[in-house]
Motif scaffolding. Structure first.
Motif, PDB file in Angstrom:
ATOM      1  N   THR A   1      -2.213   5.586   2.476  1.00  0.00           N
ATOM      2  CA  THR A   1      -3.279   5.619   1.482  1.00  0.00           C
ATOM      3  C   THR A   1      -3.746   4.201   1.202  1.00  0.00           C
ATOM      4  N   LEU A   2      -5.002   3.943   1.480  1.00  0.00           N
ATOM      5  CA  LEU A   2      -5.617   2.638   1.267  1.00  0.00           C
ATOM      6  C   LEU A   2      -6.819   2.812   0.361  1.00  0.00           C
ATOM      7  N   ASN A   3      -6.764   2.261  -0.840  1.00  0.00           N
ATOM      8  CA  ASN A   3      -7.865   2.368  -1.810  1.00  0.00           C
ATOM      9  C   ASN A   3      -8.349   3.810  -1.961  1.00  0.00           C
ATOM     10  N   ASN A   4      -7.422   4.718  -2.196  1.00  0.00           N
ATOM     11  CA  ASN A   4      -7.695   6.149  -2.408  1.00  0.00           C
ATOM     12  C   ASN A   4      -8.244   6.870  -1.176  1.00  0.00           C
ATOM     13  N   ASN A   5      -8.145   6.278  -0.002  1.00  0.00           N
ATOM     14  CA  ASN A   5      -8.512   6.932   1.253  1.00  0.00           C
ATOM     15  C   ASN A   5      -7.228   7.223   2.012  1.00  0.00           C
ATOM     16  N   SER A   6      -7.064   8.454   2.478  1.00  0.00           N
ATOM     17  CA  SER A   6      -5.849   8.856   3.182  1.00  0.00           C
ATOM     18  C   SER A   6      -6.087   8.881   4.683  1.00  0.00           C
TER      19      SER A   6
ATOM     20  N   LEU B   1     -14.386   0.562   4.641  1.00  0.00           N
ATOM     21  CA  LEU B   1     -13.356   0.323   3.644  1.00  0.00           C
ATOM     22  C   LEU B   1     -12.840  -1.099   3.836  1.00  0.00           C
ATOM     23  N   ILE B   2     -12.806  -1.865   2.756  1.00  0.00           N
ATOM     24  CA  ILE B   2     -12.310  -3.238   2.825  1.00  0.00           C
ATOM     25  C   ILE B   2     -10.979  -3.304   2.106  1.00  0.00           C
ATOM     26  N   ILE B   3      -9.949  -3.758   2.810  1.00  0.00           N
ATOM     27  CA  ILE B   3      -8.597  -3.854   2.275  1.00  0.00           C
ATOM     28  C   ILE B   3      -8.245  -5.323   2.151  1.00  0.00           C
ATOM     29  N   TYR B   4      -7.982  -5.757   0.937  1.00  0.00           N
ATOM     30  CA  TYR B   4      -7.641  -7.152   0.695  1.00  0.00           C
ATOM     31  C   TYR B   4      -6.138  -7.341   0.810  1.00  0.00           C
ATOM     32  N   GLY B   5      -5.725  -8.313   1.603  1.00  0.00           N
ATOM     33  CA  GLY B   5      -4.311  -8.594   1.787  1.00  0.00           C
ATOM     34  C   GLY B   5      -3.857  -9.752   0.922  1.00  0.00           C
ATOM     35  N   ASP B   6      -2.566 -10.074   1.049  1.00  0.00           N
ATOM     36  CA  ASP B   6      -1.989 -11.205   0.329  1.00  0.00           C
ATOM     37  C   ASP B   6      -2.574 -12.499   0.880  1.00  0.00           C
ATOM     38  N   LYS B   7      -2.820 -13.448  -0.015  1.00  0.00           N
ATOM     39  CA  LYS B   7      -3.373 -14.733   0.406  1.00  0.00           C
ATOM     40  C   LYS B   7      -2.347 -15.828   0.177  1.00  0.00           C
ATOM     41  N   PRO B   8      -2.382 -16.873   1.018  1.00  0.00           N
ATOM     42  CA  PRO B   8      -1.439 -17.977   0.815  1.00  0.00           C
ATOM     43  C   PRO B   8      -1.714 -18.687  -0.506  1.00  0.00           C
ATOM     44  N   GLY B   9      -0.664 -19.222  -1.089  1.00  0.00           N
ATOM     45  CA  GLY B   9      -0.812 -19.991  -2.311  1.00  0.00           C
ATOM     46  C   GLY B   9      -0.638 -19.176  -3.568  1.00  0.00           C
TER      47      GLY B   9
ATOM     48  N   PHE C   1       0.850  -1.183   0.000  1.00  0.00           N
ATOM     49  CA  PHE C   1       0.000   0.000   0.000  1.00  0.00           C
ATOM     50  C   PHE C   1       0.889   1.237   0.000  1.00  0.00           C
ATOM     51  N   LEU C   2       0.283   2.407  -0.250  1.00  0.00           N
ATOM     52  CA  LEU C   2       1.029   3.657  -0.305  1.00  0.00           C
ATOM     53  C   LEU C   2       1.209   4.268   1.081  1.00  0.00           C
ATOM     54  N   LEU C   3       2.441   4.633   1.384  1.00  0.00           N
ATOM     55  CA  LEU C   3       2.761   5.389   2.593  1.00  0.00           C
ATOM     56  C   LEU C   3       3.566   6.592   2.139  1.00  0.00           C
ATOM     57  N   ASN C   4       3.049   7.798   2.382  1.00  0.00           N
ATOM     58  CA  ASN C   4       3.660   9.025   1.864  1.00  0.00           C
ATOM     59  C   ASN C   4       3.932   8.919   0.366  1.00  0.00           C
ATOM     60  N   ASN C   5       2.978   8.350  -0.356  1.00  0.00           N
ATOM     61  CA  ASN C   5       3.039   8.185  -1.818  1.00  0.00           C
ATOM     62  C   ASN C   5       4.166   7.284  -2.297  1.00  0.00           C
ATOM     63  N   ILE C   6       4.627   6.376  -1.450  1.00  0.00           N
ATOM     64  CA  ILE C   6       5.639   5.380  -1.822  1.00  0.00           C
ATOM     65  C   ILE C   6       5.075   4.014  -1.456  1.00  0.00           C
ATOM     66  N   TYR C   7       5.164   3.062  -2.382  1.00  0.00           N
ATOM     67  CA  TYR C   7       4.646   1.729  -2.084  1.00  0.00           C
ATOM     68  C   TYR C   7       5.479   1.072  -0.993  1.00  0.00           C
TER      69      TYR C   7
ATOM     70  N   ARG D   1     -11.013  -4.520   7.625  1.00  0.00           N
ATOM     71  CA  ARG D   1     -12.143  -3.612   7.453  1.00  0.00           C
ATOM     72  C   ARG D   1     -11.891  -2.380   8.315  1.00  0.00           C
ATOM     73  N   VAL D   2     -12.010  -1.209   7.701  1.00  0.00           N
ATOM     74  CA  VAL D   2     -11.763   0.053   8.400  1.00  0.00           C
ATOM     75  C   VAL D   2     -13.028   0.896   8.346  1.00  0.00           C
ATOM     76  N   HIS D   3     -13.463   1.378   9.507  1.00  0.00           N
ATOM     77  CA  HIS D   3     -14.647   2.232   9.589  1.00  0.00           C
ATOM     78  C   HIS D   3     -14.246   3.643   9.156  1.00  0.00           C
ATOM     79  N   LEU D   4     -14.943   4.201   8.171  1.00  0.00           N
ATOM     80  CA  LEU D   4     -14.676   5.548   7.681  1.00  0.00           C
ATOM     81  C   LEU D   4     -15.580   6.551   8.387  1.00  0.00           C
ATOM     82  N   PRO D   5     -15.174   7.813   8.471  1.00  0.00           N
ATOM     83  CA  PRO D   5     -15.982   8.830   9.160  1.00  0.00           C
ATOM     84  C   PRO D   5     -17.390   9.015   8.572  1.00  0.00           C
ATOM     85  N   ASN D   6     -17.580   8.700   7.297  1.00  0.00           N
ATOM     86  CA  ASN D   6     -18.895   8.869   6.668  1.00  0.00           C
ATOM     87  C   ASN D   6     -19.775   7.632   6.860  1.00  0.00           C
ATOM     88  N   ASP D   7     -19.454   6.794   7.843  1.00  0.00           N
ATOM     89  CA  ASP D   7     -20.191   5.577   8.187  1.00  0.00           C
ATOM     90  C   ASP D   7     -20.126   4.492   7.126  1.00  0.00           C
TER      91      ASP D   7
END
Length: 167
Positions: free
Chosen positions: A73-78, A124-132, A19-25, A115-121
């Motif tokens: 930055t996670l899925n265009n949310n900062s 946000l669902i962030i998919y991580g790496d899966k085994p295999g 994911f992006l941290l300070n615009n760097i992967y 899953r991250v709760h956003l201020p607008n109720d």
């Protein structure tokens, strides 16, 4: 802090991804077992900001720097995140309870989702790496170092047509 990427992908209690941290992967580990959020000594130089001394004593493998107000930055949310600099073997960043809790984040172990709760109720669902998965990735640190040395970069997806299909 000694868990490797392959171990983390198989571990049902954490989620990993890039994911992006300070615009760097960055290669990131979401870990509800970590009290604080950390950045590796190698990656901290890419943040382009100065560190500050910690207000409290926190003993973790030479932790004496704090990077305040980084932008995750996670899925265009900062999101703002503070990171403590430590030695990390396989990841650029570890996100711990100091960030997960105020954002009402849930790590869905089986699905490898955060899953991250956003201020607008909304959620946000962030998919991580899966085994295999058969992807062979170099770390973001290695890629950044190669690019900083003016090396050429190529992105390739190679498929072996000779290989027999598995049924």
């Amino acid at each position: 802090l000694t868990m490797g990427h392959e171990e983390a992908v198989r571990d049902p209690t954490v989620v990993t991804g890039t994911f992006l941290l300070n615009n760097i992967y960055a290669s990131i580990l979401f870990d509800s077992g970590a009290k604080r959020s950390f950045v590796s000594h190698k990656f901290k130089h890419l943040l382009n900001q100065s560190s500050q001394k910690l207000n409290e004593t926190f003993t973790v493998e030479m932790a004496n720097e704090n990077f305040l107000g980084c932008t995750l930055t996670l899925n265009n949310n900062s999101f703002q995140i503070n990171l403590m600099s430590v030695t990390i073997r396989s990841f650029d960043v570890i996100i711990g309870m100091d960030w997960l809790s105020p954002h009402h984040a849930n790590i869905m172990c089986l699905e490898k989702v955060v899953r991250v709760h956003l201020p607008n109720d909304e959620t946000l669902i962030i998919y991580g790496d899966k085994p295999g998965t058969n992807l062979h990735l170099i770390s973001c640190i290695k890629a950044q170092k190669c690019l900083h040395k003016k090396n050429h970069a190529f992105l390739a997806h190679v498929v072996d047509q000779q290989r027999e299909e598995k049924k």
